[in-house]
Design a protein around this motif. Structure first.
Motif, PDB file in Angstrom:
ATOM      1  N   THR A   1       0.868  -1.166   0.000  1.00 15.98           N
ATOM      2  CA  THR A   1       0.000   0.000   0.000  1.00 15.98           C
ATOM      3  C   THR A   1       0.909   1.221   0.000  1.00 15.98           C
ATOM      4  O   THR A   1       1.736   1.382   0.896  1.00 15.98           O
ATOM      5  CB  THR A   1      -0.916   0.017   1.239  1.00 15.98           C
TER       6      THR A   1
ATOM      7  N   ILE B   1       0.688   5.362  -0.397  1.00 17.95           N
ATOM      8  CA  ILE B   1      -0.085   6.596  -0.483  1.00 17.95           C
ATOM      9  C   ILE B   1       0.907   7.726  -0.269  1.00 17.95           C
ATOM     10  O   ILE B   1       1.465   7.871   0.825  1.00 17.95           O
ATOM     11  CB  ILE B   1      -1.219   6.628   0.557  1.00 17.95           C
TER      12      ILE B   1
ATOM     13  N   PRO C   1       0.154  10.478 -10.362  1.00 16.76           N
ATOM     14  CA  PRO C   1       0.200   9.025 -10.546  1.00 16.76           C
ATOM     15  C   PRO C   1       1.093   8.701 -11.736  1.00 16.76           C
ATOM     16  O   PRO C   1       1.210   9.494 -12.672  1.00 16.76           O
ATOM     17  CB  PRO C   1      -1.246   8.651 -10.856  1.00 16.76           C
TER      18      PRO C   1
ATOM     19  N   LEU D   1      -3.748  -4.144  -9.281  1.00 12.30           N
ATOM     20  CA  LEU D   1      -3.524  -2.762  -8.862  1.00 12.30           C
ATOM     21  C   LEU D   1      -4.868  -2.144  -8.518  1.00 12.30           C
ATOM     22  O   LEU D   1      -5.817  -2.237  -9.289  1.00 12.30           O
ATOM     23  CB  LEU D   1      -2.868  -1.960  -9.984  1.00 12.30           C
ATOM     24  N   THR D   2      -4.938  -1.503  -7.356  1.00 17.80           N
ATOM     25  CA  THR D   2      -6.164  -0.849  -6.909  1.00 17.80           C
ATOM     26  C   THR D   2      -5.813   0.582  -6.530  1.00 17.80           C
ATOM     27  O   THR D   2      -4.915   0.781  -5.715  1.00 17.80           O
ATOM     28  CB  THR D   2      -6.757  -1.577  -5.684  1.00 17.80           C
ATOM     29  N   PRO D   3      -6.483   1.584  -7.095  1.00 18.07           N
ATOM     30  CA  PRO D   3      -6.202   2.964  -6.687  1.00 18.07           C
ATOM     31  C   PRO D   3      -6.373   3.115  -5.176  1.00 18.07           C
ATOM     32  O   PRO D   3      -7.328   2.585  -4.594  1.00 18.07           O
ATOM     33  CB  PRO D   3      -7.242   3.785  -7.444  1.00 18.07           C
ATOM     34  N   ALA D   4      -5.467   3.819  -4.539  1.00 11.78           N
ATOM     35  CA  ALA D   4      -5.455   3.930  -3.077  1.00 11.78           C
ATOM     36  C   ALA D   4      -6.753   4.491  -2.523  1.00 11.78           C
ATOM     37  O   ALA D   4      -7.194   4.085  -1.460  1.00 11.78           O
ATOM     38  CB  ALA D   4      -4.281   4.780  -2.629  1.00 11.78           C
ATOM     39  N   ALA D   5      -7.399   5.408  -3.218  1.00 14.30           N
ATOM     40  CA  ALA D   5      -8.644   5.998  -2.734  1.00 14.30           C
ATOM     41  C   ALA D   5      -9.746   4.947  -2.629  1.00 14.30           C
ATOM     42  O   ALA D   5     -10.683   5.104  -1.869  1.00 14.30           O
ATOM     43  CB  ALA D   5      -9.093   7.123  -3.650  1.00 14.30           C
ATOM     44  N   GLU D   6      -9.620   3.862  -3.383  1.00 10.90           N
ATOM     45  CA  GLU D   6     -10.628   2.815  -3.379  1.00 10.90           C
ATOM     46  C   GLU D   6     -10.148   1.549  -2.680  1.00 10.90           C
ATOM     47  O   GLU D   6     -10.866   0.573  -2.594  1.00 10.90           O
ATOM     48  CB  GLU D   6     -11.002   2.468  -4.816  1.00 10.90           C
TER      49      GLU D   6
END
Length: 113
Positions: free
Chosen positions: A42, A44, A78, A97-102
């Motif tokens: 993770t 961010i 990004p 890959l998962t966007p951090a906001a989600e």
């Protein structure tokens, strides 16, 4: 974040689970060669958490600068994910890959010593 065969070696920022030259994992949780490793990262901003084979080896630490492998220095935007291989063969079975906001971050407890 380093991915390589370092089973049984002391944790190092240049070894598996480390952020090259900056952050050393608290433990080397690597499995032997020819066994699948699981890795959850993770990131961010500059704050990173790394879980290797279910053990949190870096816990919400700040990466103090740009690593030598950075494609550019624009940290606020990004960018691409780069997989660089130059130390031998490696295989990936799945990469998500998962966007951090989600992101839904599964809490992995730190290893007790």
């Amino acid at each position: 974040m380093q991915i390589e065969d370092n089973f049984g070696q002391e944790p190092d920022s240049h070894g598996i689970g480390g952020v090259y030259g900056f952050l050393t994992p608290c433990v080397n949780a690597a499995k032997k060669a020819d066994e699948w490793q699981t890795l959850e990262i993770t990131l961010i901003g500059r704050r990173i958490t790394v879980a290797l084979n279910g053990e949190r080896v870096i816990d919400r630490q700040i990466i103090p600068g740009i690593t030598g492998g950075a494609l550019d220095s624009d940290e606020s935007q990004p960018g691409p994910i780069m997989i660089q291989g130059d130390h031998g063969p490696i295989e990936f079975r799945a990469l998500t890959l998962t966007p951090a906001a989600e992101a839904i971050v599964q809490e992995v407890p730190p290893r007790r010593r």
